[in-house]
Write an enzyme that holds these catalytic residues in place. Sequence first.
Site, PDB file in Angstrom:
ATOM      1  N   GLU A 128      -8.280   3.666   7.439  1.00 12.34           N
ATOM      2  CA  GLU A 128      -8.981   3.427   8.097  1.00 12.34           C
ATOM      3  C   GLU A 128      -9.155   1.427   8.266  1.00 12.34           C
ATOM      4  OE1 GLU A 128     -12.052   5.143  10.598  1.00 12.34           O
ATOM      5  OE2 GLU A 128     -11.728   6.841  10.317  1.00 12.34           O
ATOM      6  N   PRO A 129      -9.579   0.754   8.740  1.00 13.15           N
ATOM      7  CA  PRO A 129      -9.872  -0.813   9.076  1.00 13.15           C
ATOM      8  C   PRO A 129     -10.517  -0.813   8.051  1.00 13.15           C
ATOM      9  CG  PRO A 129      -9.370  -0.151  10.844  1.00 13.15           C
ATOM     10  CD  PRO A 129     -10.047   1.292  10.808  1.00 13.15           C
ATOM     11  N   GLY A 132      -9.783   2.447   2.462  1.00 13.10           N
ATOM     12  CA  GLY A 132      -9.307   3.237   1.810  1.00 13.10           C
ATOM     13  C   GLY A 132      -9.383   4.376   0.891  1.00 13.10           C
ATOM     14  N   SER A 133     -10.138   3.950   0.354  1.00 12.32           N
ATOM     15  CA  SER A 133     -10.624   4.092  -1.662  1.00 12.32           C
ATOM     16  C   SER A 133     -12.017   4.487  -0.733  1.00 12.32           C
ATOM     17  CB  SER A 133     -10.757   3.377  -2.294  1.00 12.32           C
ATOM     18  OG  SER A 133      -9.938   1.977  -2.537  1.00 12.32           O
ATOM     19  N   ARG A 276      26.086  -8.193 -22.225  1.00  5.76           N
ATOM     20  CA  ARG A 276      25.753  -9.194 -22.026  1.00  5.76           C
ATOM     21  C   ARG A 276      25.082 -10.126 -23.225  1.00  5.76           C
ATOM     22  NH1 ARG A 276      26.225 -13.417 -17.820  1.00  5.76           N
ATOM     23  NH2 ARG A 276      24.449 -15.122 -18.015  1.00  5.76           N
ATOM     24  N   GLY A 355      17.974 -11.945 -16.120  1.00  7.17           N
ATOM     25  CA  GLY A 355      17.741 -13.286 -15.561  1.00  7.17           C
ATOM     26  C   GLY A 355      18.180 -14.005 -14.759  1.00  7.17           C
ATOM     27  N   GLU A 380      -1.846   6.442  -1.162  1.00 11.80           N
ATOM     28  CA  GLU A 380      -2.134   7.797  -1.877  1.00 11.80           C
ATOM     29  C   GLU A 380      -3.541   7.543  -3.340  1.00 11.80           C
ATOM     30  OE1 GLU A 380      -1.107  10.760  -0.711  1.00 11.80           O
ATOM     31  OE2 GLU A 380       0.706  10.365  -0.154  1.00 11.80           O
ATOM     32  N   THR A 382      -5.823   4.102  -5.267  1.00 10.97           N
ATOM     33  CA  THR A 382      -5.866   2.600  -6.121  1.00 10.97           C
ATOM     34  C   THR A 382      -5.646   3.378  -7.226  1.00 10.97           C
ATOM     35  OG1 THR A 382      -7.714   1.682  -6.210  1.00 10.97           O
ATOM     36  CG2 THR A 382      -5.930   1.335  -4.042  1.00 10.97           C
TER      37      THR A 382
HETATM   38  C1  LIG Z   1       2.690   1.489   1.842  1.00 12.28           C
HETATM   39  C2  LIG Z   1       1.475   1.889   1.608  1.00 12.28           C
HETATM   40  C3  LIG Z   1       2.253   3.073   2.477  1.00 12.28           C
HETATM   41  C4  LIG Z   1       0.175   3.484   2.715  1.00 12.28           C
HETATM   42  N1  LIG Z   1       0.314   5.598   3.788  1.00 12.28           N
HETATM   43  C5  LIG Z   1      -0.322   5.736   3.919  1.00 12.28           C
HETATM   44  C6  LIG Z   1      -0.574   7.158   4.170  1.00 12.28           C
HETATM   45  O1  LIG Z   1       0.569   7.660   5.049  1.00 12.28           O
HETATM   46  N2  LIG Z   1      -2.159   7.064   4.931  1.00 12.28           N
HETATM   47  C7  LIG Z   1      -2.695   6.964   4.694  1.00 12.28           C
HETATM   48  O2  LIG Z   1      -3.831   7.181   4.989  1.00 12.28           O
HETATM   49  N3  LIG Z   1      -3.409   5.866   4.275  1.00 12.28           N
HETATM   50  C8  LIG Z   1      -1.837   5.196   3.656  1.00 12.28           C
HETATM   51  N4  LIG Z   1      -1.883   3.937   3.147  1.00 12.28           N
HETATM   52  C9  LIG Z   1      -3.598   3.276   2.449  1.00 12.28           C
HETATM   53  C10 LIG Z   1      -3.870   3.843   1.360  1.00 12.28           C
HETATM   54  O3  LIG Z   1      -4.153   5.117   0.855  1.00 12.28           O
HETATM   55  C11 LIG Z   1      -5.032   2.777   1.155  1.00 12.28           C
HETATM   56  O4  LIG Z   1      -4.481   1.377   0.702  1.00 12.28           O
HETATM   57  C12 LIG Z   1      -6.129   3.410  -0.271  1.00 12.28           C
HETATM   58  O5  LIG Z   1      -6.946   3.607   0.467  1.00 12.28           O
HETATM   59  C13 LIG Z   1      -6.620   1.795  -0.483  1.00 12.28           C
HETATM   60  O6  LIG Z   1      -7.574   1.598   0.551  1.00 12.28           O
HETATM   61  P1  LIG Z   1      -7.919  -0.094   1.019  1.00 12.28           P
HETATM   62  O7  LIG Z   1      -5.729  -0.174   1.212  1.00 12.28           O
HETATM   63  O8  LIG Z   1      -7.997   0.495   2.283  1.00 12.28           O
HETATM   64  O9  LIG Z   1      -8.451  -0.586  -0.401  1.00 12.28           O
HETATM   65  P2  LIG Z   1     -10.198  -0.645  -0.577  1.00 12.28           P
HETATM   66  O10 LIG Z   1     -10.494   0.861  -0.396  1.00 12.28           O
HETATM   67  O11 LIG Z   1     -10.333  -2.196   0.529  1.00 12.28           O
HETATM   68  O12 LIG Z   1     -10.064  -1.426  -1.756  1.00 12.28           O
HETATM   69  C14 LIG Z   1      -9.466  -2.598  -2.663  1.00 12.28           C
HETATM   70  C15 LIG Z   1      -9.895  -3.047  -3.764  1.00 12.28           C
HETATM   71  O13 LIG Z   1     -11.143  -2.146  -4.091  1.00 12.28           O
HETATM   72  C16 LIG Z   1     -10.783  -1.645  -5.455  1.00 12.28           C
HETATM   73  N5  LIG Z   1     -12.236  -0.492  -5.062  1.00 12.28           N
HETATM   74  C17 LIG Z   1     -12.227   0.171  -4.232  1.00 12.28           C
HETATM   75  N6  LIG Z   1     -13.612   0.340  -4.583  1.00 12.28           N
HETATM   76  C18 LIG Z   1     -13.497   0.294  -5.935  1.00 12.28           C
HETATM   77  C19 LIG Z   1     -14.413   1.252  -6.546  1.00 12.28           C
HETATM   78  N7  LIG Z   1     -15.662   2.001  -6.540  1.00 12.28           N
HETATM   79  N8  LIG Z   1     -14.938   0.549  -8.230  1.00 12.28           N
HETATM   80  C20 LIG Z   1     -13.607  -0.609  -8.680  1.00 12.28           C
HETATM   81  N9  LIG Z   1     -12.430  -0.598  -7.490  1.00 12.28           N
HETATM   82  C21 LIG Z   1     -12.956  -0.303  -6.329  1.00 12.28           C
HETATM   83  C22 LIG Z   1      -9.496  -0.811  -5.312  1.00 12.28           C
HETATM   84  O14 LIG Z   1      -8.814   0.308  -6.427  1.00 12.28           O
HETATM   85  C23 LIG Z   1      -8.193  -2.053  -4.540  1.00 12.28           C
HETATM   86  O15 LIG Z   1      -7.802  -2.901  -6.119  1.00 12.28           O
HETATM   87  C24 LIG Z   1      -1.140   2.923   2.757  1.00 12.28           C
HETATM   88  C25 LIG Z   1      -1.048   2.260   1.790  1.00 12.28           C
HETATM   89  C26 LIG Z   1       0.262   1.518   1.456  1.00 12.28           C
HETATM   90  C27 LIG Z   1       0.204   0.341   0.281  1.00 12.28           C
END
Ligand SMILES: Cc1cc2nc3c(=O)[nH]c(=O)nc-3n(C[C@H](O)[C@H](O)[C@H](O)COP(=O)(O)OP(=O)(O)OC[C@H]3O[C@@H](n4cnc5c(N)ncnc54)[C@H](O)[C@@H]3O)c2cc1C
Length: 404
Positions: A128-129, A132-133, A276, A355, A380, A382
Amino acid sequence: MDFSWTEEQRLWRQTVRDFAQKEIAPRVREIDTEERIPPEIIKGMAELGLLGPVCSEEYGGAGMDWTLATIAAEELGRADISLAIPVLYLVEAAWGFIFDRYGTPELKAQILPKVTAGEAFLGIATTEPEGGSDILGACRTKAERQGDEWVINGEKVYISGVRESLNMGGIHLLLARTNPDPAAGHRAFTFFALPLRGTPGITPTFFQDMGRMGISTGGFAMEDVRLPASHQVGDLNRGFYHAMEGFSAARVLIGATCVGAAEAVLEMGMEHIKQRRAFGRPLASYEGISFPLANHYANLESTRLLVYKAAWIMDQKYGPGTHTHQDIALAAALAKLRAPQIGFEIMNEVADWFGAMAYTKECPVEMGIRGIRSYSIGAEGTMNIMRLIIARELLGPEFLPYRQ
Ligand SMILES: Cc1cc2nc3c(=O)[nH]c(=O)nc-3n(C[C@H](O)[C@H](O)[C@H](O)COP(=O)(O)OP(=O)(O)OC[C@H]3O[C@@H](n4cnc5c(N)ncnc54)[C@H](O)[C@@H]3O)c2cc1C
């Protein structure tokens, strides 16, 4: 312990490799440029049993085990280093498996045969906006029961396959809050099968991605979206657990596709450094080139072992064994932590070997670099979330900064 492949596994690898190298590998640049997977490739994948491979045969699935599914993921990664086709494959494999396991028979009969035939898309929508984590804290999407229906409001972002779902039909497994009580913790969410096409109240959005251009990423807002009760997937308020089960499955397959793509790029690089010449000798004869190659190969091989161990654990859990969800979460997190990172390092190094050509679209490596980065950035889960799972399994949940 036995590291050899069975006859069935060898034959399956060869079958997928023959298909993927003939039908997919020559078209990867076209897929990347035209930003779509040609329908004849999807049809060929369906004919081979590559769409919903672990789903039951009753619904058109191939009823494969996870080791066979992982072999296919590796071969698809080898063929499509941009990783678009592997995304289609693994999203449908992992989340199709969850839908098959927890969906209602009525809905499965309606959706799964189309997914396994390549005529509908099946995806996952948890992010969600707000983030995701931290799904627990960030999930604002709400589902309320009204008579025989669920009424859903909220928004999902960065979702793979939104365009495909709108074009082909199909469903996204949607995670929504069904228990407003903050004390409910993980037991506050339910999974739903949401068709994006033709459902009133859906407003889609699209993102222009960095890589894996053959499959779209988008989002959708939901305003008073109504779903029949049969669209609930799994038990009420157990959606978080079903999601974690699906993530583990997807992470194993991601590990395999990254290993496959990295190996393909490493092979391209080895061919190049043998041909090369610089300062009168092949590049391969300089230890500044061959020693990093040896290190990368060692990393790749050890990552492959992690991936297949995770696949084996999956087969123990869903087959006759006694492994717990924790074993799977740890093995899957190890595979998902290592493979995208090691794969990226390999591709980055090989780019150096090529290169200046590597910085042009004459060289396919740039598609790999753009594609594989999606998995370390976030798709899926980070890298830090993988580390968090590993640390939780090693130290115990009481050492997390919050309850997991
Ligand atoms: C190409 C692509 C395809 C995707 N497809 C899907 C999909 O099909 N369905 C779906 O639901 N989602 C999808 N996603 C979303 C993906 O699941 C999220 O990007 C991911 O869960 C991370 O959420 P966020 O992007 O909001 O980052 P955030 O959760 O905001 O995290 C930002 C950074 O903070 C770090 N962080 C967060 N919490 C902690 C912690 N406790 N300790 C240390 N570091 C932390 C994270 O590791 C990351 O580096 C997709 C993403 C990408 C890039």
